[in-house]
Scaffold this active site. Structure first.
Site, PDB file in Angstrom:
ATOM      1  N   ASP A  90       0.833  -1.206   0.000  1.00  0.00           N
ATOM      2  CA  ASP A  90       0.000   0.000   0.000  1.00  0.00           C
ATOM      3  C   ASP A  90       0.865   1.252   0.000  1.00  0.00           C
ATOM      4  O   ASP A  90       0.362   2.367  -0.094  1.00  0.00           O
ATOM      5  CB  ASP A  90      -0.998   0.003   1.162  1.00  0.00           C
ATOM      6  N   SER A  91       2.188   1.061   0.045  1.00  0.00           N
ATOM      7  CA  SER A  91       3.127   2.166  -0.150  1.00  0.00           C
ATOM      8  C   SER A  91       2.921   2.810  -1.510  1.00  0.00           C
ATOM      9  O   SER A  91       3.382   3.936  -1.745  1.00  0.00           O
ATOM     10  CB  SER A  91       4.571   1.662  -0.026  1.00  0.00           C
ATOM     11  N   ASP A 119      -0.981  -6.191  -0.116  1.00  0.00           N
ATOM     12  CA  ASP A 119      -1.192  -5.457   1.131  1.00  0.00           C
ATOM     13  C   ASP A 119      -2.672  -5.121   1.310  1.00  0.00           C
ATOM     14  O   ASP A 119      -3.286  -4.545   0.402  1.00  0.00           O
ATOM     15  CB  ASP A 119      -0.400  -4.144   1.076  1.00  0.00           C
ATOM     16  N   LYS A 152      -1.082  -9.481   3.049  1.00  0.00           N
ATOM     17  CA  LYS A 152      -0.353  -8.974   4.215  1.00  0.00           C
ATOM     18  C   LYS A 152      -1.228  -7.972   4.945  1.00  0.00           C
ATOM     19  O   LYS A 152      -1.905  -7.166   4.317  1.00  0.00           O
ATOM     20  CB  LYS A 152       0.960  -8.303   3.805  1.00  0.00           C
ATOM     21  N   GLU A 194      -1.351  -5.414   8.732  1.00  0.00           N
ATOM     22  CA  GLU A 194      -0.582  -4.831   9.827  1.00  0.00           C
ATOM     23  C   GLU A 194      -1.225  -5.124  11.175  1.00  0.00           C
ATOM     24  O   GLU A 194      -2.457  -5.149  11.294  1.00  0.00           O
ATOM     25  CB  GLU A 194      -0.458  -3.320   9.632  1.00  0.00           C
ATOM     26  N   GLU A 224       9.292  -4.014  10.898  1.00  0.00           N
ATOM     27  CA  GLU A 224       9.657  -2.704  10.344  1.00  0.00           C
ATOM     28  C   GLU A 224      10.124  -1.723  11.408  1.00  0.00           C
ATOM     29  O   GLU A 224       9.477  -1.532  12.438  1.00  0.00           O
ATOM     30  CB  GLU A 224       8.486  -2.096   9.568  1.00  0.00           C
TER      31      GLU A 224
END
Length: 282
Positions: A44-45, A83, A113, A115, A182
């Site tokens: 999602d970056s 993501d 993925k 978070e 991270e």
């Protein structure tokens, strides 16, 4: 045949480091795949490095699916991990499962993925129980950047470090096949890596993780405004592209491009006949 979860776990067991990079489009995915990258993250970056958002919070499922499909089409051997964007898995395990399913069915991903640690373990379990592989992500979690008061190193106190260890164990217990660590102290990342049997993929987490991931735009030097401390620039594409574009602009302005080499021509006979037709109309 794409990289499998079993192969990634074997790499950890055999102490083979896992290299992972992000990709957001077809040509980049092709390049990474041919270079032998075992895993590609459609992160999602992309909200920041492709779409120009201030953070990843604004990224939607539609944004992700659009880019995911391109990366899947551009790769053949790498595992493609998608993501899950902000607020697409937070409400309930059912919401998480439905959106993870979209990435698999519509986007063609091999895994997703998300978070979080203890707070998302129930979502991870629900997704995994339905046959969808999940990669976890703890430490600095960009979707929570506002709550974390910015992009800061996580786990620097005893309490915070113990909480991250607990997060990692919770994700493993829930069925995650790997965890991104991270922006945390290298010593803590090493402890987490030793504490779990699944691969850890570091980004700003030191050399002792089982693998590393970087944002492809950062490591290729696409941006000059901000370069994260954890990034090593392997190329200066910003400079290379800027020079190429400047050269193009100059040659067009001077009439030096295109030349005969880049042009197409008519057969001489056709050209003469065309000239006669045009002149007769005047």
């Amino acid at each position: 045949m794409r990289t499998t979860i079993s192969q990634l776990k074997e790499m950890k067991q055999n102490k083979q480091k896992i290299a992972m990079l992000t990709a957001y489009d077809y040509p980049t995915a092709q390049i990474l795949d041919k270079a032998g990258i075992p895993a590609i993250l459609v992160g999602d970056s992309l909200g920041m490095v492709v779409l120009g958002y201030d953070s990843t919070v604004s990224v939607t499922m539609e944004d992700m699916l659009h880019h995911l499909k391109a990366v899947v089409r551009g790769s053949q051997k790498a595992m493609v991990i998608a993501d899950m964007p902000f607020m697409t898995y937070h409400l309930s395990p059912e919401q998480a499962l439905l959106n993870a399913g979209r990435f698999m069915q519509e986007g063609g991903a091999q895994a997703v993925k998300l978070e979080g640690g203890v707070n998302v373990a129930d979502k991870v379990k629900r997704i995994v129980d339905c046959g969808i592989p999940v990669m976890g992500h703890i430490g600095l979690t960009p979707q929570s950047v506002n709550q974390l008061s910015g992009f800061k190193v996580q786990g620097k106190t005893l309490t915070a470090a113990l909480a991250l260890l607990e997060d990692a164990r919770a994700l493993e217990k829930a069925g995650a096949f790997a965890i991104v660590l991270e922006t945390m102290p290298a010593e803590l990342a090493a402890m987490i890596t030793a504490a779990v049997s699944i691969p850890t993929i570091g980004i700003g987490a030191g050399e002792n993780c089982d693998g590393q991931v970087q944002v492809v735009s950062d490591m290729l030097g696409m941006f000059t405004d901000f370069v994260p401390k954890h990034t090593k620039k392997y190329a200066d594409l910003n400079g290379i592209i800027s020079k190429a574009v400047s050269g193009y602009v100059t040659e067009v302005a001077k009439g030096e491009f295109p030349t005969l080499k880049e042009s197409f021509t008519l057969d001489k006979k056709v050209l003469e006949e065309l000239k006669k037709c045009v002149s007769s109309e005047q």
